[in-house]
Every structure is written in C-alpha cells, then in structure tokens.
Design a protein around this motif. Structure first.
Motif, mmCIF file in Angstrom:
data_model
loop_
_atom_site.group_PDB
_atom_site.id
_atom_site.type_symbol
_atom_site.label_atom_id
_atom_site.label_comp_id
_atom_site.label_asym_id
_atom_site.label_seq_id
_atom_site.Cartn_x
_atom_site.Cartn_y
_atom_site.Cartn_z
ATOM 1 N N TYR A 1 0.826 -1.209 0.000
ATOM 2 C CA TYR A 1 0.000 0.000 0.000
ATOM 3 C C TYR A 1 0.864 1.263 0.000
ATOM 4 O O TYR A 1 0.515 2.258 -0.649
ATOM 5 C CB TYR A 1 -0.956 -0.005 1.192
ATOM 6 C CG TYR A 1 -2.318 -0.564 0.849
ATOM 7 C CD1 TYR A 1 -3.298 0.245 0.298
ATOM 8 C CD2 TYR A 1 -2.617 -1.906 1.060
ATOM 9 C CE1 TYR A 1 -4.540 -0.263 -0.033
ATOM 10 C CE2 TYR A 1 -3.857 -2.430 0.729
ATOM 11 C CZ TYR A 1 -4.817 -1.592 0.178
ATOM 12 O OH TYR A 1 -6.049 -2.098 -0.165
ATOM 13 N N ALA A 2 1.970 1.243 0.702
ATOM 14 C CA ALA A 2 2.855 2.411 0.748
ATOM 15 C C ALA A 2 3.428 2.719 -0.630
ATOM 16 O O ALA A 2 3.634 3.882 -0.984
ATOM 17 C CB ALA A 2 3.979 2.171 1.744
ATOM 18 N N ASN A 3 3.663 1.680 -1.434
ATOM 19 C CA ASN A 3 4.241 1.856 -2.768
ATOM 20 C C ASN A 3 3.203 2.115 -3.853
ATOM 21 O O ASN A 3 3.566 2.408 -4.995
ATOM 22 C CB ASN A 3 5.054 0.616 -3.150
ATOM 23 C CG ASN A 3 6.283 0.439 -2.283
ATOM 24 O OD1 ASN A 3 6.817 1.401 -1.737
ATOM 25 N ND2 ASN A 3 6.729 -0.803 -2.131
ATOM 26 N N LEU A 4 1.926 2.023 -3.494
ATOM 27 C CA LEU A 4 0.870 2.122 -4.509
ATOM 28 C C LEU A 4 0.638 3.543 -4.992
ATOM 29 O O LEU A 4 0.264 3.770 -6.132
ATOM 30 C CB LEU A 4 -0.446 1.560 -3.936
ATOM 31 C CG LEU A 4 -1.622 1.506 -4.904
ATOM 32 C CD1 LEU A 4 -1.332 0.540 -6.049
ATOM 33 C CD2 LEU A 4 -2.895 1.084 -4.171
ATOM 34 N N GLY A 5 0.866 4.531 -4.151
ATOM 35 C CA GLY A 5 0.557 5.906 -4.519
ATOM 36 C C GLY A 5 -0.932 6.164 -4.474
ATOM 37 O O GLY A 5 -1.663 5.575 -3.673
ATOM 38 N N ALA A 6 -1.422 7.019 -5.372
ATOM 39 C CA ALA A 6 -2.828 7.414 -5.362
ATOM 40 C C ALA A 6 -3.714 6.505 -6.207
ATOM 41 O O ALA A 6 -4.914 6.732 -6.311
ATOM 42 C CB ALA A 6 -2.961 8.861 -5.847
ATOM 43 N N GLU A 7 -3.145 5.485 -6.806
ATOM 44 C CA GLU A 7 -3.930 4.588 -7.657
ATOM 45 C C GLU A 7 -5.007 3.864 -6.858
ATOM 46 O O GLU A 7 -4.807 3.517 -5.694
ATOM 47 C CB GLU A 7 -2.994 3.560 -8.303
ATOM 48 C CG GLU A 7 -3.657 2.680 -9.346
ATOM 49 C CD GLU A 7 -2.658 1.737 -9.989
ATOM 50 O OE1 GLU A 7 -3.101 0.878 -10.789
ATOM 51 O OE2 GLU A 7 -1.457 1.852 -9.697
ATOM 52 N N MET A 8 -6.166 3.622 -7.467
ATOM 53 C CA MET A 8 -7.259 2.927 -6.809
ATOM 54 C C MET A 8 -7.333 1.496 -7.321
ATOM 55 O O MET A 8 -7.299 1.254 -8.519
ATOM 56 C CB MET A 8 -8.589 3.646 -7.055
ATOM 57 C CG MET A 8 -9.750 3.046 -6.285
ATOM 58 S SD MET A 8 -11.277 4.006 -6.430
ATOM 59 C CE MET A 8 -11.679 3.721 -8.164
ATOM 60 N N MET A 9 -7.441 0.535 -6.415
ATOM 61 C CA MET A 9 -7.540 -0.880 -6.761
ATOM 62 C C MET A 9 -8.870 -1.423 -6.261
ATOM 63 O O MET A 9 -9.431 -0.945 -5.280
ATOM 64 C CB MET A 9 -6.394 -1.675 -6.129
ATOM 65 C CG MET A 9 -5.028 -1.334 -6.698
ATOM 66 S SD MET A 9 -4.802 -2.066 -8.339
ATOM 67 C CE MET A 9 -3.033 -1.895 -8.549
ATOM 68 N N SER A 10 -9.366 -2.486 -6.915
ATOM 69 C CA SER A 10 -10.669 -3.041 -6.546
ATOM 70 C C SER A 10 -10.600 -3.889 -5.287
ATOM 71 O O SER A 10 -11.603 -4.062 -4.598
ATOM 72 C CB SER A 10 -11.244 -3.876 -7.691
ATOM 73 O OG SER A 10 -10.378 -4.963 -7.986
ATOM 74 N N ASP A 11 -9.428 -4.454 -4.991
ATOM 75 C CA ASP A 11 -9.288 -5.240 -3.767
ATOM 76 C C ASP A 11 -7.831 -5.257 -3.331
ATOM 77 O O ASP A 11 -6.943 -4.746 -4.018
ATOM 78 C CB ASP A 11 -9.842 -6.651 -3.945
ATOM 79 C CG ASP A 11 -8.962 -7.540 -4.841
ATOM 80 O OD1 ASP A 11 -8.103 -6.996 -5.563
ATOM 81 O OD2 ASP A 11 -9.149 -8.767 -4.804
ATOM 82 N N ASP A 12 -7.595 -5.856 -2.162
ATOM 83 C CA ASP A 12 -6.265 -5.811 -1.559
ATOM 84 C C ASP A 12 -5.298 -6.788 -2.227
ATOM 85 O O ASP A 12 -4.099 -6.524 -2.286
ATOM 86 C CB ASP A 12 -6.394 -6.109 -0.063
ATOM 87 C CG ASP A 12 -7.510 -5.289 0.549
ATOM 88 O OD1 ASP A 12 -7.380 -4.054 0.594
ATOM 89 O OD2 ASP A 12 -8.545 -5.864 0.930
ATOM 90 N N ALA A 13 -5.822 -7.889 -2.742
ATOM 91 C CA ALA A 13 -4.970 -8.824 -3.477
ATOM 92 C C ALA A 13 -4.342 -8.144 -4.683
ATOM 93 O O ALA A 13 -3.179 -8.388 -5.016
ATOM 94 C CB ALA A 13 -5.788 -10.040 -3.918
ATOM 95 N N SER A 14 -5.107 -7.279 -5.345
ATOM 96 C CA SER A 14 -4.579 -6.555 -6.511
ATOM 97 C C SER A 14 -3.454 -5.612 -6.115
ATOM 98 O O SER A 14 -2.488 -5.428 -6.867
ATOM 99 C CB SER A 14 -5.706 -5.770 -7.189
ATOM 100 O OG SER A 14 -6.731 -6.629 -7.628
ATOM 101 N N VAL A 15 -3.572 -5.022 -4.915
ATOM 102 C CA VAL A 15 -2.510 -4.137 -4.422
ATOM 103 C C VAL A 15 -1.234 -4.941 -4.194
ATOM 104 O O VAL A 15 -0.144 -4.534 -4.610
ATOM 105 C CB VAL A 15 -2.961 -3.434 -3.122
ATOM 106 C CG1 VAL A 15 -1.816 -2.596 -2.544
ATOM 107 C CG2 VAL A 15 -4.179 -2.555 -3.375
ATOM 108 N N LEU A 16 -1.374 -6.088 -3.541
ATOM 109 C CA LEU A 16 -0.188 -6.912 -3.275
ATOM 110 C C LEU A 16 0.410 -7.445 -4.571
ATOM 111 O O LEU A 16 1.629 -7.452 -4.756
ATOM 112 C CB LEU A 16 -0.559 -8.072 -2.347
ATOM 113 C CG LEU A 16 0.609 -8.902 -1.842
ATOM 114 C CD1 LEU A 16 1.525 -8.061 -0.951
ATOM 115 C CD2 LEU A 16 0.111 -10.129 -1.074
ATOM 116 N N GLU A 17 -0.443 -7.867 -5.495
ATOM 117 C CA GLU A 17 0.038 -8.394 -6.772
ATOM 118 C C GLU A 17 0.813 -7.334 -7.548
ATOM 119 O O GLU A 17 1.810 -7.640 -8.209
ATOM 120 C CB GLU A 17 -1.147 -8.889 -7.591
ATOM 121 C CG GLU A 17 -0.770 -9.612 -8.868
ATOM 122 C CD GLU A 17 -1.983 -10.189 -9.563
ATOM 123 O OE1 GLU A 17 -1.926 -11.350 -9.982
ATOM 124 O OE2 GLU A 17 -3.003 -9.474 -9.675
ATOM 125 N N ALA A 18 0.361 -6.080 -7.472
ATOM 126 C CA ALA A 18 1.046 -4.985 -8.173
ATOM 127 C C ALA A 18 2.464 -4.775 -7.653
ATOM 128 O O ALA A 18 3.308 -4.221 -8.363
ATOM 129 C CB ALA A 18 0.236 -3.698 -8.043
#
Length: 225
Positions: A173-190
């Motif tokens: 999440y810290a590395n994601l920036g302002a991008e919006m994801m549909s779920d938390d798995a997508s954040v981790l996968e990114a």
C-alpha cells in the motif's frame, strides 16, 4: 503471531435504494456491521479489530452501539475517498512490527469461523491468503459490440477476508501511490507478490442489494443455533 481484522465499512445505501448505509441495515435484529464484527470476535477474543468508517457515520455507529449494548472492543478509524484509501488508513493505524491482518468487507456478516481460521493459517505459512470460489454460471467475454464464450474453470470469484502478513501488505500500500484498486490482493500483486487463493464459501455473500439482504436473512435463519 498477533492477529488483526480490518473491517472496511464505507458503503452507502444507493444500490439498496435506502437512505441508511447498507452496513447499518438490520440482519436478524442487529445491524449487519455488528454481525460482521461478532464473527471475528467469536473466532478469537484476543483478535484486535480495526473498524474503518466514513467520518460522517461515526456518530451513528456510536449511537447504535449504545442502543444494542454492543461491547466488542474495536478501534474506529476514518475512511478515505475510496476503498483503497480506507484500507490504507486502517493499516496505518496498526503499529505492530509484524502481525497477520485480515481485511474484510463490513457487509459480509456470514463469514464462517472455518474460513477466518484458514485465512490466518495460510497467510502465516505463505504470506497471503485470498478467499475465492469457482463460478457456477457460464460466462462470456464482452467488449463494445463483440462477445465470446470463455472457460469459466479458469476464473474465480473473489471474496473477503483477504489476509496478509502485515509487513507485506503495508509495504504494498505504501508503494501504490494514489492509484485505486478493486481489492487488496490486486494491491499486493502490483508489488510483485504471487497471490495465494484459498477456498471460500458461497454463503459468504456481500450484501449490496435488497435481494442480497433477503438471501442473507434466509441463510442466517438456517445457521445452527
């Protein structure tokens, strides 16, 4: 290892056609959100619960807790502009160096003790555990004026909880920036981490429509007393 649940309850009543947000609608004489928190508290009384609510709904929630004598300990955190921001706020409120954290929709009150247990167990072993179920219906890929049949066995429906080692998901999440994801798995996968799917339950529905609420009422009535 310390276990934590982040319950995200930022929904509205738009799809329900209700003035009251869906997480506060009644499921067998209690608000849906209370039923959800109870599921995690019953799993482990030592589990810490972080409840992420819209700032504007905090007073309503406190009033409901008083009305229903709801005494399960939980930390209330203000949500953000979208689900991604709300989860980030919830994670930032956790100050352990390491823990297991289950991120769960506030309107999935029928999550079973078995699923909660398996999600924590798998996340501890493999870093993450994402609850999912196979599709029952045939599906078609559709874009603009074109569509075609696809193999449903290659797809899964994703549920919550989505459970992680805390350090992994906080870094993602810290590395994601302002991008919006549909779920938390997508954040981790990114962030480059492989996602570990575990078996879910068709009864673990997300209540977003009036039809969902009727189904949830029927399922709740069928639970062992």
């Amino acid at each position: 290892m310390q276990k934590i649940a982040v319950i995200v309850a930022g929904g509205s009543g738009v799809r329900m056609g209700m003035a009251i947000p869906k997480q506060f609608l009644m499921l067998h004489e209690k608000p849906i959100l209370m039923r959800t928190l109870e599921a995690f508290a019953h799993y482990d009384q030592q589990l810490q619960i972080v409840l992420v609510l819209p700032e504007a709904e905090k007073d309503r929630w406190q009033q409901l807790c008083e009305k229903y004598h709801f005494q399960i300990p939980h930390l209330i955190i203000s949500g953000g502009a979208n689900r991604t921001a709300s989860v980030r706020n919830g994670l930032n409120a956790i100050h352990f160096s390491e823990a297991l954290v289950a991120i769960h929709d506030g309107v999935r009150p029928l999550v079973s003790q078995k699923i909660i247990h398996q999600s924590f167990q798998e996340a501890e072993a493999k870093g993450n555990a994402i609850v999912s179920v196979p599709l029952k219906d045939s599906i078609r890929w559709s874009v603009k004026q074109s569509n075609k049949a696809v193999d449903r066995s290659e797809y899964r429906l994703i549920q919550t909880p989505q459970t992680f080692k805390l350090s992994l998901i906080k870094e993602a999440y810290a590395n994601l920036g302002a991008e919006m994801m549909s779920d938390d798995a997508s954040v981790l996968e990114a962030s480059g981490v492989t996602i570990n799917l575990i078996e879910g339950d068709y009864k673990n529905i997300k209540i977003t429509t009036k039809e969902d609420l009727r189904v949830a009422e029927a399922l709740w009535s069928s639970l062992p007393s």
